[in-house]
Write a protein that holds these residues in place. Sequence first.
Motif, PDB file in Angstrom:
ATOM      1  N   LEU A 194     -14.017 -14.639  47.116  1.00 46.26           N
ATOM      2  CA  LEU A 194     -14.207 -15.621  48.178  1.00 46.26           C
ATOM      3  C   LEU A 194     -13.029 -16.586  48.236  1.00 46.26           C
ATOM      4  CD1 LEU A 194     -17.980 -16.541  47.670  1.00 46.26           C
ATOM      5  CD2 LEU A 194     -17.007 -14.867  49.254  1.00 46.26           C
ATOM      6  N   HIS A 197     -13.014 -23.534  47.319  1.00 44.80           N
ATOM      7  CA  HIS A 197     -13.803 -24.656  47.832  1.00 44.80           C
ATOM      8  C   HIS A 197     -12.902 -25.543  48.690  1.00 44.80           C
ATOM      9  CE1 HIS A 197     -17.396 -23.738  45.556  1.00 44.80           C
ATOM     10  NE2 HIS A 197     -16.668 -23.598  44.457  1.00 44.80           N
ATOM     11  N   LEU A 202     -14.964 -20.426  53.854  1.00 44.08           N
ATOM     12  CA  LEU A 202     -16.085 -20.440  52.911  1.00 44.08           C
ATOM     13  C   LEU A 202     -17.278 -21.181  53.500  1.00 44.08           C
ATOM     14  CD1 LEU A 202     -17.028 -19.619  50.072  1.00 44.08           C
ATOM     15  CD2 LEU A 202     -16.192 -21.838  49.254  1.00 44.08           C
ATOM     16  N   SER A 206     -20.909 -19.428  54.051  1.00 43.10           N
ATOM     17  CA  SER A 206     -22.075 -20.032  53.406  1.00 43.10           C
ATOM     18  C   SER A 206     -23.183 -20.302  54.413  1.00 43.10           C
ATOM     19  CB  SER A 206     -21.656 -21.332  52.715  1.00 43.10           C
ATOM     20  OG  SER A 206     -22.770 -21.989  52.158  1.00 43.10           O
ATOM     21  N   LEU A 216     -24.702 -19.189  48.115  1.00 43.04           N
ATOM     22  CA  LEU A 216     -23.515 -18.792  47.344  1.00 43.04           C
ATOM     23  C   LEU A 216     -23.854 -18.599  45.868  1.00 43.04           C
ATOM     24  CD1 LEU A 216     -20.682 -21.040  48.864  1.00 43.04           C
ATOM     25  CD2 LEU A 216     -21.219 -18.654  49.375  1.00 43.04           C
ATOM     26  N   LYS A 217     -24.823 -19.359  45.377  1.00 37.72           N
ATOM     27  CA  LYS A 217     -25.218 -19.255  43.972  1.00 37.72           C
ATOM     28  C   LYS A 217     -25.890 -17.916  43.672  1.00 37.72           C
ATOM     29  CE  LYS A 217     -29.776 -21.451  44.443  1.00 37.72           C
ATOM     30  NZ  LYS A 217     -29.786 -21.320  45.916  1.00 37.72           N
ATOM     31  N   ILE A 221     -19.701 -13.829  42.217  1.00 39.89           N
ATOM     32  CA  ILE A 221     -18.346 -14.188  42.640  1.00 39.89           C
ATOM     33  C   ILE A 221     -17.364 -13.833  41.527  1.00 39.89           C
ATOM     34  CG2 ILE A 221     -16.832 -16.035  43.413  1.00 39.89           C
ATOM     35  CD1 ILE A 221     -19.339 -17.493  44.425  1.00 39.89           C
ATOM     36  N   GLN A 224     -12.097 -16.578  43.164  1.00 40.85           N
ATOM     37  CA  GLN A 224     -11.842 -17.341  44.390  1.00 40.85           C
ATOM     38  C   GLN A 224     -10.337 -17.546  44.527  1.00 40.85           C
ATOM     39  OE1 GLN A 224     -15.214 -20.400  43.573  1.00 40.85           O
ATOM     40  NE2 GLN A 224     -14.989 -20.378  45.810  1.00 40.85           N
TER      41      GLN A 224
END
Length: 298
Positions: A194, A197, A202, A206, A216-217, A221, A224
């Motif tokens: 992904l 942040h 993103l 999301s 997302l949790k 992943i 990033q």
Amino acid sequence: MIFDFRLKVFQTVAQKLSFTKAASALFITQPAVTRHIHELEKQLNAALFVRNGNHISLTAAGNILLKHSIKIFETYLLIENELAQLSDGLKGNLRIGASTTLAQTVIPKILALFKKTYPEIQFTFTRGNTEAITQQVIDGKIDVAMVEGQMHYPQISYEKFSDDELVLVTKSENPLAWKGEIAPQELKDLSLVLREHGSGTLDVISKALSEVGIGLKDLKIELQLESNISIKQYLIHSGAAAFLSMQTIIEELKRNELSIVDIKGVEIVRTFQFIQLHGRSSKVIESFKSFCRGHINS
């Protein structure tokens, strides 16, 4: 610029949904705004706004007029730009910014064409993720920028630039690519790459996944990364998958390096937007925005 000021007053009220804010933006009094709207409604024989106490909203007629007024003022800008090219053209300085996806795809070509068309305009260009570029606009370091994402700040003016689709991709040799389509819940079993942040991409992903009950949790992943170029290179040499803009993978699809995997019932479409501080527009900025809209698919 040549335009009907009464129509400009309407468009400003319609976009801000406030007579007071429109008056401030246009540097006229609130009674003057009210008078212009009443005269326009009388001329069109149609109510343009529904007034409910201190709140207003557009009527059906108002929505129709707003849609066409936007096109009218864009046409005025095109006329102005073309006429300017017959004379000395535009001059000045412009600080331009763009979020990562746009900076890597459509913007470089547009900037080259813009420089060729308006050689007297000196500009600088800054790229970064949506959060970073937005902050530079707020700090007055960038005059106008193009970003994606869901963030909205009251001191910033937002205008649509273009739409873009995000798709799930993986390398063509990956067994996942052979499936062609997966159910949304199968995303939880994939190794995903992904964006970082603060990335508008993103944010959009999301929001879209949350609408099908996936956070997302819930995802595995793997990594990033801060650019689409890095993600594409990672995918080609791994078994991971990622969400990428259609605009960024055209060449890889042609070379059969990457393949799209559809997600049943999920379509991720985002809007790229122009952003600038309220009240900080200029002839150069408006001409640049108009030029971008006219050359997005050139």
